[in-house]
Design a protein around this motif. Structure first.
Motif, PDB file in Angstrom:
ATOM      1  N   ILE A 173       6.162   4.627   0.756  1.00  0.00           N
ATOM      2  CA  ILE A 173       4.936   4.786   0.369  1.00  0.00           C
ATOM      3  C   ILE A 173       4.395   5.466  -0.686  1.00  0.00           C
ATOM      4  O   ILE A 173       4.456   6.770  -0.680  1.00  0.00           O
ATOM      5  CB  ILE A 173       3.894   5.036   1.816  1.00  0.00           C
ATOM      6  N   ASN A 192       2.924   1.022  -4.568  1.00  0.00           N
ATOM      7  CA  ASN A 192       2.925  -0.051  -3.496  1.00  0.00           C
ATOM      8  C   ASN A 192       1.796  -0.128  -2.893  1.00  0.00           C
ATOM      9  O   ASN A 192       0.661   0.863  -3.100  1.00  0.00           O
ATOM     10  CB  ASN A 192       3.669   0.485  -2.144  1.00  0.00           C
ATOM     11  N   ARG A 193       1.382  -1.409  -2.633  1.00  0.00           N
ATOM     12  CA  ARG A 193      -0.386  -1.660  -2.120  1.00  0.00           C
ATOM     13  C   ARG A 193      -0.156  -1.462  -0.465  1.00  0.00           C
ATOM     14  O   ARG A 193       0.740  -1.645   0.114  1.00  0.00           O
ATOM     15  CB  ARG A 193      -0.595  -3.260  -2.287  1.00  0.00           C
ATOM     16  N   GLN A 194      -1.578  -0.875  -0.125  1.00  0.00           N
ATOM     17  CA  GLN A 194      -1.468  -0.688   1.355  1.00  0.00           C
ATOM     18  C   GLN A 194      -3.083  -1.038   1.590  1.00  0.00           C
ATOM     19  O   GLN A 194      -3.999  -0.990   0.867  1.00  0.00           O
ATOM     20  CB  GLN A 194      -1.674   0.909   1.666  1.00  0.00           C
ATOM     21  N   ILE A 236      -1.202  -1.632   9.374  1.00  0.00           N
ATOM     22  CA  ILE A 236      -1.173  -1.362   8.116  1.00  0.00           C
ATOM     23  C   ILE A 236      -0.044  -2.047   7.454  1.00  0.00           C
ATOM     24  O   ILE A 236       1.097  -1.735   7.654  1.00  0.00           O
ATOM     25  CB  ILE A 236      -1.213   0.384   7.983  1.00  0.00           C
ATOM     26  N   THR A 248       2.189  -2.412   3.877  1.00  0.00           N
ATOM     27  CA  THR A 248       2.559  -1.781   2.664  1.00  0.00           C
ATOM     28  C   THR A 248       3.464  -2.564   1.925  1.00  0.00           C
ATOM     29  O   THR A 248       4.424  -3.083   2.654  1.00  0.00           O
ATOM     30  CB  THR A 248       3.148  -0.425   2.952  1.00  0.00           C
ATOM     31  N   SER A 284       5.444  -3.808  -1.747  1.00  0.00           N
ATOM     32  CA  SER A 284       5.792  -3.616  -3.142  1.00  0.00           C
ATOM     33  C   SER A 284       4.901  -4.709  -4.128  1.00  0.00           C
ATOM     34  O   SER A 284       4.621  -5.985  -3.690  1.00  0.00           O
ATOM     35  CB  SER A 284       7.444  -3.732  -3.596  1.00  0.00           C
ATOM     36  N   LYS A 312      -4.999   3.775   0.325  1.00  0.00           N
ATOM     37  CA  LYS A 312      -3.758   4.709   1.036  1.00  0.00           C
ATOM     38  C   LYS A 312      -3.987   5.263   2.109  1.00  0.00           C
ATOM     39  O   LYS A 312      -4.965   5.852   2.574  1.00  0.00           O
ATOM     40  CB  LYS A 312      -3.491   5.615  -0.257  1.00  0.00           C
ATOM     41  N   TYR A 313      -2.946   4.981   3.307  1.00  0.00           N
ATOM     42  CA  TYR A 313      -3.192   5.591   4.274  1.00  0.00           C
ATOM     43  C   TYR A 313      -1.919   6.456   4.860  1.00  0.00           C
ATOM     44  O   TYR A 313      -0.827   6.015   4.532  1.00  0.00           O
ATOM     45  CB  TYR A 313      -3.249   4.568   5.389  1.00  0.00           C
ATOM     46  N   ASN A 368       6.819   1.442  13.225  1.00  0.00           N
ATOM     47  CA  ASN A 368       6.919   1.127  11.651  1.00  0.00           C
ATOM     48  C   ASN A 368       7.950   0.022  11.581  1.00  0.00           C
ATOM     49  O   ASN A 368       9.375   0.436  11.879  1.00  0.00           O
ATOM     50  CB  ASN A 368       7.309   2.351  10.858  1.00  0.00           C
TER      51      ASN A 368
END
Length: 158
Positions: free
Chosen positions: A38, A42-44, A61, A63, A65, A125-126, A137
């Motif tokens: 994270i 990287n897009r979240q 959530i 996340t 690349s 962003k989280y 996760n």
């Protein structure tokens, strides 16, 4: 508290969604990489789910690349690899992935008669707490070594 059964269902939901929508093969990766992956590139995006029958809230959530996101977009839209990717394509793809994953997962953990409402995906962003008892996760890697993480958080009933 979430259990291993939920984690297995979440893994299956992610793999099934990515492989069926984008024809991208994923393999499971190690959970110790969550915080490392994270980062700024990287897009979240977050999606909330509300289950009214028991007043329960959940968050998903995603996340991902940028390279893996581009590969998925190219496959979903049937684009030439040199085609420029627009922010709208990114938003639509992430939204579709989150909606599909959340829908598959929720259908597997709730009775068919239960109704749940999906919120709108929110890019941001989280922070992800890998030590929390109320989160799962799941980390995957593509054949190209690009990563995707799906984090699931369950909030106490009110």
């Amino acid at each position: 508290m979430l259990n291993n059964k939920y984690k297995e269902i979440l893994k299956e939901s992610v793999i099934d969604a990515i492989e069926s929508l984008a024809f991208v093969q994923l393999i499971e990766n190690t959970e110790s990489l969550v915080l490392k992956l994270i980062n700024e590139t990287n897009r979240q995006t977050m999606l909330s789910v509300y289950q009214s029958v028991n007043n329960q809230y959940y968050l998903f959530i995603l996340t991902i690349s940028p390279k893996l996101l581009k590969d998925i977009i190219i496959n979903i839209f049937g684009l030439d690899p040199d085609t420029p990717i627009t922010p709208e394509m990114e938003k639509d793809t992430i939204s579709e992935l989150l909606n599909t994953i959340a829908g598959k997962f929720m259908r597997n953990i709730t009775p068919e008669t239960d109704i749940f409402q999906l919120g709108l995906p929110i890019p941001e962003k989280y922070p992800i707490d890998i030590t929390s008892n109320n989160s799962i996760n799941c980390i995957f890697e593509s054949e190209d070594g690009e990563n995707i993480i799906l984090s699931f958080l369950e909030f106490a009933k009110k």
